[in-house]
Design a protein around this motif. Structure first.
Motif, short mmCIF file in Angstrom:
data_model
loop_
_atom_site.label_atom_id
_atom_site.label_comp_id
_atom_site.label_asym_id
_atom_site.label_seq_id
_atom_site.Cartn_x
_atom_site.Cartn_y
_atom_site.Cartn_z
N GLN A 1 43.72 61.50 51.05
CA GLN A 1 45.18 61.41 51.16
C GLN A 1 45.58 60.64 52.42
N PHE A 2 44.83 60.86 53.49
CA PHE A 2 45.11 60.13 54.74
C PHE A 2 44.85 58.64 54.53
N GLU A 3 43.78 58.31 53.78
CA GLU A 3 43.48 56.91 53.50
C GLU A 3 44.58 56.27 52.65
N LYS A 4 45.12 57.03 51.67
CA LYS A 4 46.24 56.52 50.88
C LYS A 4 47.45 56.25 51.78
N MET A 5 47.70 57.18 52.71
CA MET A 5 48.81 56.99 53.63
C MET A 5 48.60 55.75 54.49
N ARG A 6 47.33 55.55 54.96
CA ARG A 6 47.05 54.37 55.78
C ARG A 6 47.26 53.09 54.97
#
Length: 392
Positions: free
Chosen positions: A151-156
């Motif tokens: 999810q953090f990678e999607k946000m990035r």
């Protein structure tokens, strides 16, 4: 091992604590048993062995023989220390080993389930706070921390995309201001020149009536150019607000509209237009007005630069539509990125009604429709291909 690595955090805690209890109690049992045996051997040294052997010979089933605790003052210093140590192990080994096992289980849990993803997230947060977005968060586990990292990678990725869009908008705004300044300054300079000539020569009546009328007509042309330019600015301001209207379109009807539009535009430009349509669908969902506007823009642009012929190909396959328009002209002379900028055109004075928005609008509509616009040079001229995502 892979299944254990991908266990959820809750199941991993239960697993670690269960193994801790089993190993702790097993090890405690071994230690207590060993301590009792060692203590019995020490006490055996200080008992009356003749009575012990006699009791062992007379031993029956109704009683058992135990070695009694010897008094500490009767033991040697070494035996006394070992005996007291055995008492300590017998009393507290379960508690001590359970506490040590719990600490080790917590440390192993942190190392295997928390430390790596937490480090990834901490490093990623630091890089984002520094304004760096060209990296990736790589943690492949399927547990909760893996989900959090993804999810953090999607946000990035979303931040990176938004950042690129923002810089692109900034660059386009700069180019737009420059184009607006240029396209307004040019007609104003022409009108100013005519006004100066009229102010200079009209009082002296040294300019003919025909000359005055030509100046006024030329001034009106520049006014019309400015009005047309203002209309394009209004259209451009509403461009980003345009949303896709997903309507079910009958492919046969759409093909008929494409062919009719191509014939009409070709006749108007007095050039030949050839249309080829391929489709494996009967009906699909897309914004027909948006697609047709892109098609008309590409055909109109091709007709302006074609020598004699324009070729149009529409291919509807699966969930994608490809619209390619090729002309037999000189091809594209500039970079595709430059050609698709707003208000870019080769010669601003060559056409009072052309302001270089066709390819820009086409690119924006393609991107809104989940596709892209490609400009390439073929052997016989330039080719523009527009791609649109469809819903079936």
């Amino acid at each position: 091992m892979e299944k254990i690595r991908n266990l959820s955090i809750r199941k991993t805690i239960v697993l670690y604590m269960g193994l801790n209890l089993i190993l702790s109690y097993g090890l405690s049992f071994v230690i207590i048993h060993t301590a009792n045996d060692a203590q019995q051997k020490i006490w055996f040294r200080y008992i009356d062995k003749d009575r012990y052997y006699e009791a062992m010979e007379n031993k029956g089933d109704d009683y058992e023989i135990n070695i009694t605790r010897s008094k500490l003052n009767s033991m040697t210093k070494t035996d006394r220390v070992i005996s007291e140590l055995c008492d300590f192990l017998d009393t507290y080994s379960i508690l001590v080993i359970s506490c040590l096992g719990t600490i080790i289980a917590v440390l192993l849990f942190y190392k295997h389930k928390i430390q790596i993803p937490l480090g990834e997230l901490k490093e990623a947060s630091a890089r984002i706070s520094e304004g760096t977005l060209d990296f990736s968060v790589a943690y492949s586990n399927e547990d909760e921390m893996g989900q959090l990292c993804r999810q953090f990678e999607k946000m990035r990725c979303q931040l990176e995309e938004n950042n690129k869009k923002m810089w692109k908008m900034v660059e386009e705004e700069k180019a737009l201001r420059s184009a607006i300044s240029h396209d307004i300054r040019s007609p104003l300079a022409v009108m100013e020149g005519y006004q100066e000539m009229l102010l200079e020569f009209l009082p002296q009546e040294s300019v003919s009536r025909d000359k005055i009328m030509k100046m006024l007509e030329a001034g009106m042309q520049q006014i019309k150019r400015m009005k047309a330019f203002i209309n394009t600015m209004q259209k451009l301001s509403k461009l980003e607000e345009r949303n896709i209207c997903w309507n079910q379109i009958d492919v046969a009807d759409f093909i008929e509209i494409v062919k009719n539009n191509t014939v009409i535009l070709g006749k108007k430009a007095q050039k030949e237009c050839h249309t080829v349509v391929k489709s494996d669908q009967q009906s699909v969902y897309f914004d027909s007005e948006m697609v047709l506007e892109v098609l008309n823009n590409l055909i109109g642009n091709a007709l302006r630069y074609a020598r004699e012929q324009v070729y149009v190909e529409v291919d509807i396959s699966g969930d994608e539509m490809r619209v390619c328009v090729q002309d037999d002209g000189k091809g594209f002379q500039e970079d595709a990125e430059l050609l698709t900028k707003a208000y870019y055109h080769g010669n601003p004075q060559s056409d009072l009604t052309h302001f270089g928005l066709g390819l820009y609008i086409s690119r924006v509509y393609c991107e809104k429709h989940g596709g892209k616009l490609l400009l390439v040079n073929q052997d016989q001229g330039g080719e523009a291909c527009a791609y649109f995502k469809l819903k079936t």
